[in-house]
Design an enzyme around this catalytic site. Sequence first.
Site, PDB file in Angstrom:
ATOM      1  N   GLU A  55     -17.275  -2.032  -3.012  1.00 53.20           N
ATOM      2  CA  GLU A  55     -17.605  -2.788  -2.013  1.00 53.20           C
ATOM      3  C   GLU A  55     -19.042  -2.424  -1.707  1.00 53.20           C
ATOM      4  OE1 GLU A  55     -14.580  -3.185   0.800  1.00 53.20           O
ATOM      5  OE2 GLU A  55     -16.118  -3.840   2.579  1.00 53.20           O
ATOM      6  N   GLU A 105     -11.387  -3.666  11.474  1.00 45.91           N
ATOM      7  CA  GLU A 105     -11.688  -4.561  10.125  1.00 45.91           C
ATOM      8  C   GLU A 105     -10.242  -4.890   9.456  1.00 45.91           C
ATOM      9  OE1 GLU A 105     -15.254  -3.450   8.027  1.00 45.91           O
ATOM     10  OE2 GLU A 105     -16.516  -4.423   9.454  1.00 45.91           O
ATOM     11  N   ASP A 152     -24.216  -1.309  12.664  1.00 49.77           N
ATOM     12  CA  ASP A 152     -23.930  -1.365  11.382  1.00 49.77           C
ATOM     13  C   ASP A 152     -25.033  -1.249  10.276  1.00 49.77           C
ATOM     14  OD1 ASP A 152     -21.968  -1.234   9.179  1.00 49.77           O
ATOM     15  OD2 ASP A 152     -21.488  -3.312   9.234  1.00 49.77           O
ATOM     16  N   GLU A 207     -26.892  -2.252   1.937  1.00 50.12           N
ATOM     17  CA  GLU A 207     -26.288  -3.728   2.190  1.00 50.12           C
ATOM     18  C   GLU A 207     -26.875  -4.503   3.205  1.00 50.12           C
ATOM     19  OE1 GLU A 207     -22.818  -2.642   4.464  1.00 50.12           O
ATOM     20  OE2 GLU A 207     -22.252  -4.686   5.164  1.00 50.12           O
TER      21      GLU A 207
HETATM   22  C1  GCV Z   1     -16.209  -0.679   3.955  1.00 47.76           C
HETATM   23  C2  GCV Z   1     -19.399  -3.058   7.256  1.00 47.76           C
HETATM   24  C3  GCV Z   1     -19.409  -3.296   5.870  1.00 47.76           C
HETATM   25  C4  GCV Z   1     -18.171  -3.380   5.158  1.00 47.76           C
HETATM   26  C5  GCV Z   1     -17.572  -1.859   5.401  1.00 47.76           C
HETATM   27  C6  GCV Z   1     -17.522  -1.626   6.873  1.00 47.76           C
HETATM   28  C7  GCV Z   1     -17.202  -0.023   7.060  1.00 47.76           C
HETATM   29  O1  GCV Z   1     -18.677  -3.948   8.097  1.00 47.76           O
HETATM   30  O2  GCV Z   1     -20.122  -4.862   5.817  1.00 47.76           O
HETATM   31  O3  GCV Z   1     -18.146  -3.406   3.763  1.00 47.76           O
HETATM   32  O4  GCV Z   1     -16.354  -1.623   4.944  1.00 47.76           O
HETATM   33  O5  GCV Z   1     -18.883  -1.867   7.395  1.00 47.76           O
HETATM   34  O6  GCV Z   1     -18.145   0.729   7.440  1.00 47.76           O
HETATM   35  O7  GCV Z   1     -16.062   0.096   7.281  1.00 47.76           O
END
Ligand code: GCV
Length: 832
Positions: free
Chosen positions: A216, A339, A412, A440
């Site tokens: 991911e 999430e 984030d 990211e």
């Molecule tokens: C692992 C963000 C990222 C997700 C990630 C999340 C987190 O939302 O886009 O991919 O998930 O952070 O840190 O849990």
Amino acid sequence: MNDRITRREALGLGAGFLSVLAWGCAAREDDGASAVGAGMSEAEGSPFPSALTPEDGYEAWLRYRPLSPARQEALGALVAGGIGVDPTATPVLAAARDELLRGLSAMVGREVRASSPAEARILLGVGSSPAIRAHVREAEIDAAGDEGYVLRSATRSGAPRLVIASRGDRGVLYGAFHLLRHLQADGDPATLNVTERPRLPLRLINHWDNYDRHAERGYAGLSIFDFAALPAVSDRYHDYARLLASVGLNGCVINNVNANARFLTDEFLDRVAPLARVFATYGIRLYLSANFAAPMTLGGLATASPFDPAVQAFWSERARAIHARVPSFGGLLVKANSEGQPGPQDFGASHADGANLLARALARHGDGIVMWRTFVWHEDGDRARVAYDAFQPLDGAFDANVVLQIKNGPLDFQVREPVHPLFGRMPHTNAMLELQLTQEYTGHATHLCYLVPQWKGVMDFDTHAKGPGSRVSDVVDGSLFGHRHAGVAGVRNVGTDRNWSNHPLAMANFHGFGRLAWDPELAPAAIAEEWTRATFGNDPAVVETVRELLLGSWETYELYTSPLGSGFFCEGGPHYDPHPPDKRYYHRAAEDGVGFARHDREGGSGYTALYHEPLAREYASLEVCAKKHTALLLAMHHVPYDFVLPSGVTVIQHIYDSHFDGAARVHTMRARWAALARAIDPARHAVVLAKFDAQIAHAEVWRDSIVGYFFHLSRVLDARRAWLAVRRIAMPARVVVGEATRVVAQVSNASDEAIEVEVSVGGRGWAGGGKAFVPARASQDVAIAATPSSREEPPTFTVTGARASGGTLPVLGPEFAQIVTARGDLRPWSWS
Ligand code: GCV
């Protein structure tokens, strides 16, 4: 040909549209790159190729190349007696010795052997050994602790000696890597006399890796870990452990925080044990991410409530099973009620109840810890305060072996955001910092974005929790509030790609993360230089250029993507392409101005009050924030476009200038790299050059999208430039080859003259166009009848975008191209 389109292809086609633009060329000339450019083309197509051997990057910074003859001679006397370990080698001491044998043999150009402590002139050992004590006092060794070391140049009977001593074997291993680093940077072994110990106790990498190897937010291939193939361990695991230990990292969470409960089964634990042993040899503890609902999914229980005795028994049994099979197990990482992940709140319990449930189970069977993430969010009100509001009231409610893992900022991993206010507000709770190495939101593995300066800023940030000088680094080393469990975690940027991180220069982030975790006082420039020397050698031109490219890259990325701390101008999926309208909730760009009002007055979210004074006051005041915290202005205030910054320019002009400057800087970066063609091996040089080409194209897409968007909203002309911008294309969801389809392009005229523009749809196999009259300072939708006329049936893919021309004005855009898939569906292009 397959039905996927790569980024390079997409940008290549996009560049056809962009080639009509004058801005890119102007940037090249303005920044002086053209002079280098002349040399550059000679170097790139040189009939005299570099004499350096091509390298694939696998060795990363553990790339030991022969030293200069003078240095080899100086080292000769030391290595002549071999390398001895005292007392009997543990696996970690043996690893330390083997690292030295490997590294020193390569650097002196002949085989260095292992020898007895009596014979050896390079002696490694733990403090209990008399041979070590002869050179280093017990008190000095004790002061270094289990992970620190004393590295001492000495003499015995007139002969040089070098001693690496520690209280624990891990300290000796870190000392061995220190020596190797020192020599790689052309250091003199005779002058070595250092004592070091790591500041932060927990120094971890977090893998967001799934069982099926999908990584991911990973941009370097698949997961390093082939979970299904365990217990088989590959050489790569061993080399990965070496990389981790070489920069002082001591823990690794191997699976995704979006966790599959399967990682907690006996079956998996049996298979992961050999990997844990490889790690343990390098002083690295293995950690697992846990799914909070495991008592239900694995244990067959009807609940995962922390108050349920059967749930408590389930976790206790799992903790026993883990510790029994993996003695070096470090603990669990949990993403709960975030999430879609399950958590204690699903069962009427608090985050503290949930964390303590797991922590008590671990404490019954070993010394494992629970790292509980604070990344919880929603978009009602101000997202920036959600984690604070959820966790701060729980200060003091967590067990001693729970550590809250807090992202660097409240949103984030944006290119810039405020430092998380929780760091200064939970004095009775263990805390660790979470950083993101994988890029990211900072350009994936295409853009060079060296994040060490950003992380250093976070470490140095003064929370004022106990008055001035209460830095985040003092919180996460445990000293400010007197906590034992504290540290830092970084989300990995490595994968199965041969060079680990895909972009060769991105490995600098991995290295820098470890070095800063070891010592947050280190300067980013020193870390960048150390990495460059180890990775590319000591040629002064290479060292200076690469160091500067790294150090300037974060700011450059910020310049062309996101103004003044507003963040989130990307689309909502891969977080790579610009798409400002998607994330209006965050940047609040509107016709009247831009920025999120977070002050504590009427109309603000009150977020600024979460900080200690004087920060709360400074952030809340528009004037002070603009002056003292300019880079965060739009994270704290919504301001009109004509608000004048301390630099004397308005916010809107700053947005225009910064995006043009940022994109222009990438041309300069490329030129500087190109000029190193004969000083860096051709293979790595070519890969990085291609990355810069892609970065230039994408930086221009960002620039065009952002300035076009802000012009469209503000209708304020750029005082320095005029342009036409093609901002968006509306298309039907499906197209049929040979049939005309309606494409709508929006053209903005950022000039003070009305202009007749011609808009056409481009891309392989497309035909169609239209004309429109766009008044000065206006945006206008232009409808075009366009026909996809690919001869391929069905079309494998086509990229289409809009192109406009209007007199001599440069044209920015298109913001988005579309890909027609084999089925005729349309989607915006993105990574292949
Ligand atoms: C692992 C963000 C990222 C997700 C990630 C999340 C987190 O939302 O886009 O991919 O998930 O952070 O840190 O849990």
